[in-house]
Write an enzyme that holds these catalytic residues in place. Structure first.
Site, short mmCIF file in Angstrom:
data_model
loop_
_atom_site.label_atom_id
_atom_site.label_comp_id
_atom_site.label_asym_id
_atom_site.label_seq_id
_atom_site.Cartn_x
_atom_site.Cartn_y
_atom_site.Cartn_z
CE LYS A 82 -12.05 6.54 -19.24
NZ LYS A 82 -12.49 7.80 -18.66
CE1 TYR A 94 -16.25 9.76 -17.14
CE2 TYR A 94 -16.03 9.82 -14.76
CZ TYR A 94 -16.23 9.11 -15.93
OH TYR A 94 -16.44 7.76 -15.87
CG ASP A 119 -9.81 14.81 -15.88
OD1 ASP A 119 -9.05 14.21 -16.66
OD2 ASP A 119 -10.86 14.31 -15.44
NE ARG A 125 -2.96 0.45 3.31
CZ ARG A 125 -2.29 0.72 4.44
NH1 ARG A 125 -1.58 1.82 4.58
NH2 ARG A 125 -2.32 -0.15 5.44
C1 LIG Z 1 -13.09 8.18 -17.35
C2 LIG Z 1 -12.81 9.54 -16.83
C3 LIG Z 1 -12.69 9.78 -15.46
C4 LIG Z 1 -12.89 8.70 -14.42
O1 LIG Z 1 -11.90 7.74 -14.48
P1 LIG Z 1 -12.12 6.18 -14.08
O2 LIG Z 1 -10.81 5.57 -14.41
O3 LIG Z 1 -13.26 5.68 -14.90
O4 LIG Z 1 -12.44 6.16 -12.62
C5 LIG Z 1 -12.38 11.06 -15.04
N1 LIG Z 1 -12.25 12.07 -15.94
C6 LIG Z 1 -12.39 11.88 -17.25
C7 LIG Z 1 -12.23 13.03 -18.19
C8 LIG Z 1 -12.68 10.62 -17.75
O5 LIG Z 1 -12.84 10.44 -19.07
#
Ligand SMILES: *Cc1c(COP(=O)(O)O)cnc(C)c1O
Length: 381
Positions: free
Chosen positions: A195, A98, A170, A46
């Site tokens: 992603k 998001y 983000d 962890r």
């Molecule tokens: C998918 C996504 C998230 C969330 O991420 P997870 O890995 O699904 O928890 C946050 N911000 C954006 C822009 C995303 O496309």
């Protein structure tokens, strides 16, 4: 070192005992210690793990950050960031976030005493006016999802510095290949590594990168204290993804541009939204602040909900699925799929109409992708 070299080498020296050129998956929870009070750098997974360390070092270097912290999902990363704040603190966030981010802000952290205001971050005055005496953070996505609106990171960072608040970006939709927010003045950059970073639709994860010493200390503490860490195998998969990030993004950028141009000239399409097109409102800003326009393209079809549903059901290479950023092309219908939880009037105000479709353009051969779109659009007409 340049981008592709860093992605293949940083944190990835040959393994000490065997010379293995690939960082092994250290699938272990604990580490034997030679004597009481002495260890070889790791005590418990962890807190730290060699595979996760390698991945964190690599992604930090790609974002030009001093430090990176990897989490079990993008939402775990965002949630851990929120624990840096306390009751009464205020956060200014983009109004086209998001959905999961909006949900955790409103339905989890508001109950813990954090306050949020939502503004259109393409409007600099709106951002400046939303900051008050309790504001600790401005949080934005650029481009937004699915409207692909572009915010000026450098201009917003100047506002944040002036007001003494942190800026977090983000960067999931662009990846560090196309855009490096810390270089533009942001304090934190976060990714859903599910992603583009992972890039193969086979692993869920999140990461936060920063060079801000206090923020880094707090995140390091929170990562260990709260424990939403990324596991060794997922870190290994994501590190493998990073090796080809530059190659993939180059191709995503080229393919998305070609798809956007093709769709712009198709009579079954009413509107194409892509920051790489000269007619996009944010085109000049993105040209200035980034190194590419990304793989996401949004379209409004000339037709109604039935036409959009027919189109989505007719593509063969573009799989109908949520998520984005993998090597394979995907498409989805935001009003019914990813943004169904957004109230109808808000959806309408944002422009998410029933004929709106979002494409995540993959790295397949462009001729095949265009042929697939051609036959699907043909089936709608
Ligand atoms: C998918 C996504 C998230 C969330 O991420 P997870 O890995 O699904 O928890 C946050 N911000 C954006 C822009 C995303 O496309």
């Amino acid at each position: 070192m340049h981008f592709n070299t860093k992605s293949i080498h940083v944190g990835q020296e040959p393994e000490e005992t065997t010379g293995a050129v690939v960082v092994p998956i250290f699938q272990t929870s604990t580490y034997a210690q030679p004597e009481v009070g002495k260890h070889k750098g790791h005590e418990y997974t962890r807190t730290s793990n060699p595979t996760r360390d390698a991945y964190q070092a690599c992604i930090a270097s790609l974002e030009n950050a001093n430090d990176a912290y990897a989490f079990g999902s993008g939402m775990a990363a965002i949630s851990t960031i929120m624990t840096m704040f306390k009751v009464g603190d205020h956060i200014v966030a983009g109004d086209d976030l998001y959905g999961g981010t909006f949900r955790v802000f409103e339905q989890v952290f508001r109950d813990f005493g954090l306050n949020y205001s939502y503004v259109d971050t393409t409007d600099l005055d709106a951002v400046a006016n939303a900051v008050n005496g309790e504001t600790k953070l401005v949080w934005l996505e650029t481009p937004t999802n699915p409207m692909l609106k572009i915010s000026d990171i450098q201009a917003i960072s100047a506002i944040c510095q002036d007001k003494g608040v942190l800026l977090g970006v983000d960067n999931t939709f662009m990846s560090p290949y196309n855009q490096r927010p810390l270089d533009l003045g942001a304090d934190l950059v976060m990714h859903s590594s599910t992603k583009y970073l992972g890039g193969h639709s086979d692993v869920v994860g999140g990461v936060v990168c920063t060079s801000h010493p206090e923020v880094s200390e707090k995140l390091k503490f929170a990562q260990n204290a709260m424990g939403a860490v990324m596991g060794p195998f997922d870190a290994w998969l994501t590190l493998r993804g990073l090796k080809t990030l530059g190659l993939r993004m180059q191709r995503h950028n080229e393919n998305a541009m070609a798809v956007a141009e093709y769709l712009s000239n198709h009579k079954a399409v009413e509107e194409v939204i892509y920051p790489g097109l000269a007619n996009h409102d944010g085109h000049e800003i993105q040209k200035k602040q980034g190194h590419g326009f990304g793989g996401m393209v949004s379209v409004r079809l000339a037709g109604d909900l039935a036409a959009a549903k027919k189109f989505c059901a007719s593509t063969k290479l573009f799989f109908l699925a949520e998520s984005l950023g993998g090597v394979e092309s995907l498409l989805e219908h935001p009003a019914i799929m990813t943004h169904a939880s957004v109230p109808e009037d808000v959806r309408a105000a944002l422009g998410i109409t029933d004929n709106f479709v979002r494409l995540s353009v993959g790295v397949e051969n462009i001729e095949d992708l265009i042929a697939d779109l051609e036959q699907a659009l043909g089936s709608v007409a």
